[in-house]
Design a protein around this motif. Sequence first.
Motif, PDB file in Angstrom:
ATOM      1  N   CYS A  53       0.847  -1.183   0.000  1.00  0.00           N
ATOM      2  CA  CYS A  53       0.000   0.000   0.000  1.00  0.00           C
ATOM      3  C   CYS A  53       0.884   1.235   0.000  1.00  0.00           C
ATOM      4  O   CYS A  53       1.766   1.373   0.843  1.00  0.00           O
ATOM      5  CB  CYS A  53      -0.927   0.019   1.207  1.00  0.00           C
ATOM      6  SG  CYS A  53      -2.040   1.450   1.155  1.00  0.00           S
ATOM      7  N   CYS A  67       0.012   5.014   5.198  1.00  0.00           N
ATOM      8  CA  CYS A  67       0.930   3.884   5.374  1.00  0.00           C
ATOM      9  C   CYS A  67       2.374   4.356   5.309  1.00  0.00           C
ATOM     10  O   CYS A  67       3.218   3.893   6.071  1.00  0.00           O
ATOM     11  CB  CYS A  67       0.685   2.813   4.319  1.00  0.00           C
ATOM     12  SG  CYS A  67      -0.776   1.807   4.663  1.00  0.00           S
ATOM     13  N   TRP A  99       3.290   6.065   8.447  1.00  0.00           N
ATOM     14  CA  TRP A  99       3.350   5.097   9.536  1.00  0.00           C
ATOM     15  C   TRP A  99       4.659   4.327   9.504  1.00  0.00           C
ATOM     16  O   TRP A  99       5.337   4.170  10.508  1.00  0.00           O
ATOM     17  CB  TRP A  99       2.162   4.131   9.419  1.00  0.00           C
ATOM     18  CG  TRP A  99       1.943   3.225  10.588  1.00  0.00           C
ATOM     19  CD1 TRP A  99       1.991   3.564  11.904  1.00  0.00           C
ATOM     20  CD2 TRP A  99       1.618   1.835  10.545  1.00  0.00           C
ATOM     21  NE1 TRP A  99       1.704   2.467  12.670  1.00  0.00           N
ATOM     22  CE2 TRP A  99       1.474   1.404  11.872  1.00  0.00           C
ATOM     23  CE3 TRP A  99       1.419   0.921   9.502  1.00  0.00           C
ATOM     24  CZ2 TRP A  99       1.155   0.080  12.202  1.00  0.00           C
ATOM     25  CZ3 TRP A  99       1.089  -0.378   9.826  1.00  0.00           C
ATOM     26  CH2 TRP A  99       0.970  -0.799  11.161  1.00  0.00           C
ATOM     27  N   PHE A 130       3.586   0.017   2.773  1.00  0.00           N
ATOM     28  CA  PHE A 130       3.262  -1.042   3.725  1.00  0.00           C
ATOM     29  C   PHE A 130       3.072  -2.346   2.961  1.00  0.00           C
ATOM     30  O   PHE A 130       2.168  -2.460   2.138  1.00  0.00           O
ATOM     31  CB  PHE A 130       1.988  -0.658   4.484  1.00  0.00           C
ATOM     32  CG  PHE A 130       1.543  -1.654   5.536  1.00  0.00           C
ATOM     33  CD1 PHE A 130       2.441  -2.158   6.466  1.00  0.00           C
ATOM     34  CD2 PHE A 130       0.211  -2.052   5.600  1.00  0.00           C
ATOM     35  CE1 PHE A 130       2.021  -3.055   7.449  1.00  0.00           C
ATOM     36  CE2 PHE A 130      -0.213  -2.948   6.577  1.00  0.00           C
ATOM     37  CZ  PHE A 130       0.688  -3.456   7.502  1.00  0.00           C
ATOM     38  N   ARG A 186      -4.367   0.513  13.571  1.00  0.00           N
ATOM     39  CA  ARG A 186      -3.046  -0.037  13.266  1.00  0.00           C
ATOM     40  C   ARG A 186      -2.362  -0.453  14.563  1.00  0.00           C
ATOM     41  O   ARG A 186      -2.299   0.332  15.508  1.00  0.00           O
ATOM     42  CB  ARG A 186      -2.193   1.020  12.550  1.00  0.00           C
ATOM     43  CG  ARG A 186      -2.739   1.360  11.161  1.00  0.00           C
ATOM     44  CD  ARG A 186      -2.142   2.629  10.611  1.00  0.00           C
ATOM     45  NE  ARG A 186      -2.830   3.023   9.394  1.00  0.00           N
ATOM     46  CZ  ARG A 186      -2.356   2.806   8.164  1.00  0.00           C
ATOM     47  NH1 ARG A 186      -1.180   2.229   7.986  1.00  0.00           N
ATOM     48  NH2 ARG A 186      -3.046   3.165   7.109  1.00  0.00           N
ATOM     49  N   HIS A 239       5.809  -2.631  13.318  1.00  0.00           N
ATOM     50  CA  HIS A 239       4.435  -2.528  12.859  1.00  0.00           C
ATOM     51  C   HIS A 239       3.874  -3.916  12.675  1.00  0.00           C
ATOM     52  O   HIS A 239       4.501  -4.759  12.039  1.00  0.00           O
ATOM     53  CB  HIS A 239       4.378  -1.746  11.561  1.00  0.00           C
ATOM     54  CG  HIS A 239       4.890  -0.358  11.723  1.00  0.00           C
ATOM     55  ND1 HIS A 239       5.740   0.244  10.832  1.00  0.00           N
ATOM     56  CD2 HIS A 239       4.693   0.524  12.725  1.00  0.00           C
ATOM     57  CE1 HIS A 239       6.034   1.457  11.276  1.00  0.00           C
ATOM     58  NE2 HIS A 239       5.421   1.654  12.412  1.00  0.00           N
ATOM     59  N   TYR A 264      -2.605  -3.711  10.072  1.00  0.00           N
ATOM     60  CA  TYR A 264      -3.685  -2.780   9.755  1.00  0.00           C
ATOM     61  C   TYR A 264      -4.937  -3.626   9.883  1.00  0.00           C
ATOM     62  O   TYR A 264      -5.013  -4.712   9.312  1.00  0.00           O
ATOM     63  CB  TYR A 264      -3.487  -2.279   8.324  1.00  0.00           C
ATOM     64  CG  TYR A 264      -4.627  -1.489   7.732  1.00  0.00           C
ATOM     65  CD1 TYR A 264      -4.676  -0.108   7.879  1.00  0.00           C
ATOM     66  CD2 TYR A 264      -5.636  -2.117   7.010  1.00  0.00           C
ATOM     67  CE1 TYR A 264      -5.709   0.629   7.323  1.00  0.00           C
ATOM     68  CE2 TYR A 264      -6.670  -1.387   6.453  1.00  0.00           C
ATOM     69  CZ  TYR A 264      -6.700  -0.008   6.618  1.00  0.00           C
ATOM     70  OH  TYR A 264      -7.727   0.711   6.063  1.00  0.00           O
TER      71      TYR A 264
END
Length: 142
Positions: A30, A35, A38, A43, A71, A80, A83
Amino acid sequence: MSDTSRGKGSCLCGEVSFIANNASKSVGACHCNMCRKWGGGPFMAVDCGPNVTFEGEENISVFNSSQWAERGYCNKCGSHLFYRLKANKQHMMAAGLFDDNLLFEFDHQVFIDEKPSYYCFSNKTNEMTGHEVFSRYRSPSE
Ligand SMILES: [Zn+2]
Ligand SMILES: [Zn+2]
């Protein structure tokens, strides 16, 4: 998409681990602005559906990123994790967390219209704009 398999993985520090019982074999990227904010880049994620179990859940912090999604990240190491759609708990797990990724195929990219021009994947994949994503996934209840 393609069939699913059981996958497991963990964050960088190992405090959070997970088992995804229905992990897709396709990896998506993505490129949307959120994203990239983040994660510092696109992502890369695997659709694991709602059937994901976590260990070390107390180390997961969840950021409420939009009306429809949140998230999750490890609050010890910052990895991470996912999502997640609020409505059906569908988890898009970060692809890099998986211990065994031999079966994965990178085959789609979304929000291609928000991708900055300074990078470009050479993989041949399906590409969707943000508009195409929303019109495909918007639920009738919204
Ligand atoms: Zn961690
Ligand atoms: Zn995105």
